[in-house]
Design an enzyme around this catalytic site. Structure first.
Site, mmCIF file in Angstrom:
data_model
loop_
_atom_site.group_PDB
_atom_site.id
_atom_site.type_symbol
_atom_site.label_atom_id
_atom_site.label_comp_id
_atom_site.label_asym_id
_atom_site.label_seq_id
_atom_site.Cartn_x
_atom_site.Cartn_y
_atom_site.Cartn_z
ATOM 1 N N SER A 131 0.833 -1.210 0.000
ATOM 2 C CA SER A 131 0.000 0.000 0.000
ATOM 3 C C SER A 131 0.863 1.253 0.000
ATOM 4 C CB SER A 131 -0.912 0.008 1.237
ATOM 5 O OG SER A 131 -1.929 -0.955 1.097
ATOM 6 N N ILE A 156 3.530 -10.271 -8.716
ATOM 7 C CA ILE A 156 3.491 -9.685 -10.056
ATOM 8 C C ILE A 156 2.655 -10.565 -10.996
ATOM 9 C CG2 ILE A 156 4.850 -8.710 -11.932
ATOM 10 C CD1 ILE A 156 5.213 -7.378 -9.083
ATOM 11 N N THR A 157 1.458 -10.075 -11.282
ATOM 12 C CA THR A 157 0.546 -10.795 -12.183
ATOM 13 C C THR A 157 1.157 -10.871 -13.574
ATOM 14 O OG1 THR A 157 -1.280 -9.848 -10.919
ATOM 15 C CG2 THR A 157 -1.831 -10.849 -13.045
ATOM 16 N N ARG A 267 -34.670 -24.331 -7.210
ATOM 17 C CA ARG A 267 -34.513 -25.121 -5.975
ATOM 18 C C ARG A 267 -35.797 -25.099 -5.148
ATOM 19 N NH1 ARG A 267 -32.313 -29.323 -3.328
ATOM 20 N NH2 ARG A 267 -31.958 -28.857 -1.123
ATOM 21 N N GLN A 278 -39.289 -14.168 1.010
ATOM 22 C CA GLN A 278 -38.754 -12.788 1.074
ATOM 23 C C GLN A 278 -37.266 -12.768 1.415
ATOM 24 O OE1 GLN A 278 -40.904 -10.143 3.663
ATOM 25 N NE2 GLN A 278 -42.195 -9.421 1.986
ATOM 26 N N GLN A 337 -24.761 -18.229 -0.307
ATOM 27 C CA GLN A 337 -25.771 -18.455 0.730
ATOM 28 C C GLN A 337 -27.057 -19.013 0.115
ATOM 29 O OE1 GLN A 337 -24.979 -18.089 3.839
ATOM 30 N NE2 GLN A 337 -26.969 -18.530 4.745
ATOM 31 N N GLY A 340 -26.930 -22.559 -0.565
ATOM 32 C CA GLY A 340 -26.834 -23.429 0.604
ATOM 33 C C GLY A 340 -25.566 -24.266 0.557
ATOM 34 N N GLU A 364 -4.267 -3.777 -6.862
ATOM 35 C CA GLU A 364 -4.356 -2.438 -7.479
ATOM 36 C C GLU A 364 -4.950 -1.415 -6.498
ATOM 37 O OE1 GLU A 364 -4.819 -2.136 -11.585
ATOM 38 O OE2 GLU A 364 -4.462 -4.268 -11.953
ATOM 39 N N SER A 367 -9.353 -1.607 -0.671
ATOM 40 C CA SER A 367 -10.511 -0.710 -0.481
ATOM 41 C C SER A 367 -10.135 0.456 0.424
ATOM 42 C CB SER A 367 -11.689 -1.480 0.133
ATOM 43 O OG SER A 367 -12.257 -2.346 -0.822
HETATM 44 N N1 CAA Z 1 -1.646 10.448 -10.926
HETATM 45 C C1 CAA Z 1 -0.469 11.095 -11.065
HETATM 46 N N2 CAA Z 1 0.300 11.448 -10.007
HETATM 47 C C2 CAA Z 1 -0.152 11.151 -8.778
HETATM 48 C C3 CAA Z 1 -1.374 10.472 -8.569
HETATM 49 C C4 CAA Z 1 -2.138 10.124 -9.713
HETATM 50 N N3 CAA Z 1 -3.300 9.480 -9.593
HETATM 51 N N4 CAA Z 1 -1.552 10.298 -7.258
HETATM 52 C C5 CAA Z 1 -0.489 10.838 -6.631
HETATM 53 N N5 CAA Z 1 0.365 11.358 -7.569
HETATM 54 C C6 CAA Z 1 1.617 12.079 -7.311
HETATM 55 C C7 CAA Z 1 1.370 13.281 -6.417
HETATM 56 O O1 CAA Z 1 0.990 14.402 -7.167
HETATM 57 C C8 CAA Z 1 2.718 13.466 -5.756
HETATM 58 O O2 CAA Z 1 3.581 14.123 -6.655
HETATM 59 P P1 CAA Z 1 4.736 15.166 -6.121
HETATM 60 O O3 CAA Z 1 5.691 14.392 -5.317
HETATM 61 O O4 CAA Z 1 5.308 15.688 -7.390
HETATM 62 O O5 CAA Z 1 4.007 16.195 -5.327
HETATM 63 C C9 CAA Z 1 3.219 12.044 -5.603
HETATM 64 O O6 CAA Z 1 2.500 11.239 -6.571
HETATM 65 C C10 CAA Z 1 3.024 11.467 -4.224
HETATM 66 O O7 CAA Z 1 1.653 11.511 -3.936
HETATM 67 P P2 CAA Z 1 1.104 11.252 -2.457
HETATM 68 O O8 CAA Z 1 1.760 12.206 -1.510
HETATM 69 O O9 CAA Z 1 -0.368 11.218 -2.545
HETATM 70 O O10 CAA Z 1 1.703 9.784 -2.151
HETATM 71 P P3 CAA Z 1 1.527 8.855 -0.906
HETATM 72 O O11 CAA Z 1 2.841 8.292 -0.552
HETATM 73 O O12 CAA Z 1 0.719 9.516 0.173
HETATM 74 O O13 CAA Z 1 0.687 7.594 -1.496
HETATM 75 C C11 CAA Z 1 -1.217 6.384 -2.200
HETATM 76 C C12 CAA Z 1 -0.519 7.729 -2.116
HETATM 77 C C13 CAA Z 1 -2.580 6.692 -2.841
HETATM 78 C C14 CAA Z 1 -1.464 5.759 -0.838
HETATM 79 C C15 CAA Z 1 -0.399 5.438 -3.091
HETATM 80 O O14 CAA Z 1 0.793 5.044 -2.455
HETATM 81 C C16 CAA Z 1 -1.162 4.204 -3.525
HETATM 82 O O15 CAA Z 1 -1.961 4.256 -4.457
HETATM 83 N N6 CAA Z 1 -0.904 3.059 -2.864
HETATM 84 C C17 CAA Z 1 -1.474 1.789 -3.313
HETATM 85 C C18 CAA Z 1 -0.539 1.085 -4.238
HETATM 86 C C19 CAA Z 1 -1.234 0.097 -5.117
HETATM 87 O O16 CAA Z 1 -2.346 0.311 -5.580
HETATM 88 N N7 CAA Z 1 -0.570 -0.991 -5.418
HETATM 89 C C20 CAA Z 1 -1.078 -1.951 -6.331
HETATM 90 C C21 CAA Z 1 0.043 -2.737 -6.904
HETATM 91 S S1 CAA Z 1 -0.121 -3.156 -8.576
HETATM 92 C C22 CAA Z 1 -1.091 -4.523 -8.666
HETATM 93 O O17 CAA Z 1 -1.790 -4.889 -7.758
HETATM 94 C C23 CAA Z 1 -1.056 -5.109 -10.015
HETATM 95 C C24 CAA Z 1 -1.345 -6.519 -10.204
HETATM 96 O O18 CAA Z 1 -0.508 -7.368 -10.127
HETATM 97 C C25 CAA Z 1 -2.693 -6.889 -10.685
#
Ligand code: CAA
Length: 380
Positions: A131, A156-157, A267, A278, A337, A340, A364, A367
């Site tokens: 996260s 990594i998918t 069923r 209901q 559910q 059953g 990704e 929640s």
């Molecule tokens: N688009 C572009 N830039 C963005 C952005 C966006 N949506 N959101 C943030 N940024 C930029 C900000 O503008 C900021 O830029 P500057 O440093 O230039 O000011 C920078 O990113 C840092 O932003 P935050 O301060 O908001 O960053 P944060 O450390 O607080 O983190 C967070 C924000 C939303 C929690 C983020 O870390 C996040 O989304 N975490 C979840 C990670 C995630 O989704 N991982 C999934 C892995 S991939 C996967 O699951 C793939 C798979 O295999 C299917």
């Protein structure tokens, strides 16, 4: 906009016909034996589904994000494992190259990914950067005309089958996200190693593994978007990815709903179909209402994504992912559910849907992360 335009309806029909005829029949078997759907991915490639929003000039189908999510929902209705393989290639591998690549990078990498000749993956997550994606520890060090990468990625998918990887590494881990760079990596490069394959609760026929980079030399021409631009690219990419997962979740939810309705009508208990009670009717009503709500939000996010206001798109992408993934879990739970004890058996599809739904509130962005993104837009 409450009805889909004709061109999108045609794509929906194409995806629906293919999904129900070719994907659905083998989904249970692939889930049970954890078989990667290589042949189906090849067929999806031939249909243009592996590079749906990639411009035609780079070998893609040049379609809208709305067409993409509508098609992806249909594929995931049949098998969410096939859907995530398609989603990662489209949203996480092609999209950052379309958005941030140079003309030379687009011409080199997009045709092979969009045609399905090669499969893509996206390597952001690390053991200590889930996260908290800004905590990237994989090192990137400039050395002559190359960057040298060292570090470990997890979850990594597509990695076990991917020939191209969009990966993130840090020039200065002490500066957290500000040092992050994005690279396009040829998976046949020395030092690029596929690690342990994950045994998962759900989406078992999709392929997920660890990756490690050991003295991996990446030519500087493969740097995406410039030095220290990687975190913004990663986040913008995930905005698009999150609508893909919303579409996946909708497909799971709709399939669970359809199976629940069929079972409720057929069923018999106490001399009448269980759907005449209901207790069942309310579950069906709640499932239908949540699916329609999440679908409208997903379509809105898709349309906004193709507009110019990126912050607004990011907001709706997170809302769509939150609503649809929670809906998928709700619907899969209620469908089980209603079935059953049968729903607890691996012979019944709802058992797989229950397990497949679970990942959608996790990858990704959990929640909880979506709620952070959404609430920041109101509270700062
Ligand atoms: N688009 C572009 N830039 C963005 C952005 C966006 N949506 N959101 C943030 N940024 C930029 C900000 O503008 C900021 O830029 P500057 O440093 O230039 O000011 C920078 O990113 C840092 O932003 P935050 O301060 O908001 O960053 P944060 O450390 O607080 O983190 C967070 C924000 C939303 C929690 C983020 O870390 C996040 O989304 N975490 C979840 C990670 C995630 O989704 N991982 C999934 C892995 S991939 C996967 O699951 C793939 C798979 O295999 C299917």
């Amino acid at each position: 906009m409450f009805d889909l335009p004709d061109d999108v309806l045609q794509i929906q029909q194409l995806a629906r016909d293919f999904a129900r005829k070719e994907i659905l029949p083998g989904a249970q078997h692939r889930d049970h034996v954890h078989e990667f759907p290589a042949d189906l991915v090849r067929q999806l490639s031939e249909m243009g589904f592996m590079g749906m929003v990639v411009p035609e000039a780079y070998g893609g189908a040049g379609l809208s994000t709305l067409a993409y999510v509508v098609a992806l929902e249909e594929i995931c209705y049949a098998d969410a494992s096939v859907g995530v393989t398609m989603s990662v290639n489209n949203s996480l591998a092609c999209a950052p190259i379309v958005a941030s690549g140079t003309e030379a990078q687009k011409l080199k990498w997009l045709p092979r990914l969009a045609s399905g000749e090669q499969l893509g993956c996206y390597a952001l997550t690390e053991p200590d950067a889930g996260s908290d994606a800004g905590a990237q520890r994989t090192r990137a060090v400039r050395d002559g005309d190359d960057y040298v990468l060292d570090g470990n990625k997890i979850w990594i998918t597509n990695a076990p089958y991917a020939q191209v990887c969009v990966a993130y590494a840090n020039l200065a881990p002490e500066e957290r996200h500000k040092g992050v760079c994005a690279f396009i990596i040829d998976a046949s490069s020395p030092g690029y190693r596929i690690g342990k394959l994950e045994e998962k609760l759900g989406i078992t026929s999709s392929a997920t593994s660890e990756l490690s980079f050991e003295g991996l030399r990446v030519p500087a021409e493969n740097l995406l978007g410039g030095e220290r631009r990687g975190f913004g690219i990663a986040m913008a990419t995930l905005d698009g990815g999150r609508i893909g997962i919303a579409a996946q979740a909708l497909g799971i939810a709709q399939r669970a709903f359809d199976l629940a309705c069929a079972h409720a009508k057929q069923r018999m208990a106490f001399g009448k179909p269980i759907g005449s009670n209901q207790a069942i009717q309310w579950m069906i009503a709640d499932m239908a209402t949540r699916i329609e709500s999440a679908r409208l939000l997903t379509w809105r996010a898709a349309i906004t994504k193709d507009g110019t206001d990126k912050a607004r798109a990011s907001h709706f992408c997170s809302m769509a992912k939150l609503a649809a993934s929670e809906t998928a879990n709700f619907c899969a739970d209620k469908a089980l559910q209603i079935h059953g004890g049968y729903g607890f058996s691996k012979e019944y599809e709802v058992e797989r849907l229950f397990r497949d739904a679970r990942i959608t509130t996790l990858y990704e962005g959990t929640s909880e992360i979506q709620r952070i993104v959404i609430s920041r837009n109101y509270l700062g």
